[in-house]
Design an enzyme around this catalytic site. Structure first.
Site, PDB file in Angstrom:
ATOM      1  N   LYS A  85       0.842  -1.197   0.000  1.00 34.13           N
ATOM      2  CA  LYS A  85       0.000   0.000   0.000  1.00 34.13           C
ATOM      3  C   LYS A  85       0.877   1.247   0.000  1.00 34.13           C
ATOM      4  CE  LYS A  85      -3.877   2.084   2.602  1.00 34.13           C
ATOM      5  NZ  LYS A  85      -4.725   1.968   3.810  1.00 34.13           N
ATOM      6  N   SER A 160      -9.733   2.396   3.116  1.00 28.69           N
ATOM      7  CA  SER A 160      -8.911   3.103   2.152  1.00 28.69           C
ATOM      8  C   SER A 160      -8.024   2.199   1.304  1.00 28.69           C
ATOM      9  CB  SER A 160      -8.008   4.102   2.888  1.00 28.69           C
ATOM     10  OG  SER A 160      -7.104   3.423   3.758  1.00 28.69           O
ATOM     11  N   SER A 184      -9.621  -0.138   7.220  1.00 31.04           N
ATOM     12  CA  SER A 184      -9.102   0.045   5.861  1.00 31.04           C
ATOM     13  C   SER A 184      -8.452  -1.175   5.246  1.00 31.04           C
ATOM     14  CB  SER A 184      -8.097   1.211   5.838  1.00 31.04           C
ATOM     15  OG  SER A 184      -8.758   2.425   6.083  1.00 31.04           O
TER      16      SER A 184
END
Length: 512
Positions: A85, A160, A184
């Protein structure tokens, strides 16, 4: 070399076994994943940066050591590629947090988790998309465009960490790292049919994770099955002197627990059904799959009890005071002075530092980030601090209390991960409060620092994945890995295989 569409469907543990048996090389796996990335990315957009050259070089270096017999003692997943990420700092590879304000920033150091992955010989495939600074529940707030859900590209992958979840779901990577501040990792896991884990707060070092809300953020694994997540968490977990919130303890026996769980014997285990996490607002198909999964836990010998956590009803409200407050503090460093974007005032406007900061932040931050900064500044301002931030922290203490009391009655707590399946793009963008409700079931674990995990529980009536969430006591992550693995095995027997076998993957046909 086997075709890419065969190799990429292996679990990470299966890939690792083939590497150990010299049936496949790390380079072959990297090339297979890169081929799939090339084919899938026009439709999925899971990646912000693909580090093909770096990944191939890392794979070649591992293969050379492996051929020379110099990989003894490395973790089980050695040589298996992984996606990261873009909230996690990677030396020499652009790291943006999906924000214009960090576009072009090349970090001079690695996050602790990246150092551990490199030491384990795991090639880094690239950096995945996210909501800007991890602020969102749909990955629609990325400054570089949204990520699409592989199950239906007209729908969001959650957020997210939608990029990491979609990359794993679409077979662009067998594993990924995410960060979880209010769900997330787990909520995208639910919406994409992947396994997402938030370890105990402090169980995995946050050094090198770009801070959103420091008391809530946690790095964790994304995978397609429970064992793979356990193997990855074992690598990245453990104490780190560079992280003041890191717990000085060894990684719990999570891999052992996962393997024990696959025996599907849960006799003596008490499973707590959280009274507050269900009912109104939860999609019927989500509740149906959840209830069916609970019945499977009972069939394997678990005792199911209802637990009352009354202050969970206030978790969302308290979170959206505490989190923006920490956001406003953490994002104050992005001022155009030291690194990242710098926008000078136009001609006719005084060329002051204050004006430069104002123009930089106006151009560099997106609407959702600005919204949360303003909320945080308000909550922390003189005259409102006690009424808002102070009160929210008191609610947080009551939520921790609820968890402690619940774990006196149950070994592990369960709930749906997300109240709905993946929603359409734009459906909630103009209604932030409705968007925030997407995390209603995941936020309590972040508020209390407890470990939590989402696994696929099947498909809803709309043909989209549903997530089943486990929560365990702090520092006892193994207590959720055992029942999660057991449920995964029982569900796969029921389905005749993993949930992803129902996923249509046209991009794999062109990835050879």
């Amino acid at each position: 070399m086997a075709e890419a569409n065969e190799l990429v469907k292996l679990t990470a543990a299966q890939m690792a076994e083939k590497i150990r048996n010299k049936e496949v090389s790390s380079r072959e796996l990297v090339d297979a994943e890169l081929n799939v990335i090339d084919a899938a990315e026009p439709d999925i957009h899971a990646f912000l940066h693909i580090s093909a050259d770096e990944a191939r070089a890392q794979a070649d270096a591992f293969d050379k050591k492996n051929a020379a017999g110099e990989t003894e003692g490395l973790p089980e997943l050695a040589g298996v590629p992984i996606a990261i990420k873009d909230m996690i700092v990677t030396k020499g590879i652009e790291t943006t947090a999906a924000s214009k304000i960090l576009e072009g920033w090349i970090p001079p150091y690695d996050a602790t988790v990246i150092t551990k992955l490199k030491a384990a010989g795991m090639p880094l495939l690239g950096k995945t998309n996210l909501d800007e600074f991890a602020q969102g529940s749909s990955t629609e707030h990325s400054a570089f465009g949204p990520t699409h859900n592989p199950w239906d590209t007209s729908r969001v992958p959650g957020g997210s960490g939608g990029g990491s979840a979609s990359a794993v779901a679409a077979f662009e990577a067998p594993l990924a790292l995410g960060t979880d501040t209010g769900g997330s990792i787990r909520q995208p896991g639910s919406l994409t049919g992947t396994v997402g884990v938030k370890p105990t707060y402090g169980g995995v070092s946050r050094f090198g994770a770009i801070a959103m809300a420091s008391s809530l953020d946690q790095i964790g694994p994304v995978s397609r099955n429970v064992l793979d997540s356990a193997l990855l968490q074992e690598i990245i977990g453990g104490h780190d002197v560079r992280d003041s919130t890191s717990i000085p303890m060894d990684v719990p026996p999570i891999v052992k627990a996962a393997r024990e769980g696959y025996k599907r014997d849960l006799k003596g285990m008490k499973v707590g059904l959280v009274k507050q996490l269900g009912g109104d607002g939860y999609q019927p198909g989500v509740e149906a799959r959840f209830n069916e999964a609970v019945k499977l836990l009972q069939d394997m010998g678990a005792e199911v009890v209802e637990v009352d956590c009354p202050h969970f009803d206030y978790a969302l409200a308290a979170y959206y005071i505490i989190m923006p407050s920490e956001v406003s503090s953490n994002l104050a460093r992005y001022d155009g002075m030291r690194y990242g974007l710098r926008v000078m005032p136009p001609a006719g406007v005084p060329q002051t530092a204050a004006n430069m900061m104002a123009y930089t932040r106006e151009a560099g931050f997106g609407d959702e980030v600005k919204r949360r900064i303003i909320l945080g500044i308000y909550a922390l301002s003189a005259g409102y601090y006690d009424a808002w931030y102070g009160s929210a922290q008191k609610v947080r203490t009551l939520i921790i209390d609820d968890f402690n009391k619940a774990f006196e009655k149950a070994d592990v707590l369960v709930a749906p991960t997300s109240p709905t399946t993946a929603f359409k793009f734009g459906e909630k963008m103009n209604d932030p409060l409705t968007m925030y409700m997407s995390d209603i079931a995941t936020i309590p674990a972040n508020m209390a620092g407890t470990p939590a995990m989402s696994i696929p529980a099947g498909l809803s009536d709309d043909g989209l994945p549903v997530g089943f969430q486990f929560m365990a006591p702090q520092k006892h992550d193994e207590q959720m890995y055992k029942p999660a693995a057991a449920l995964e095995a029982a569900l796969e027997e029921q389905w005749g295989g993993p949930v992803w076998q129902n996923l249509k993957t046209p991009w794999l046909k062109s990835a050879k």
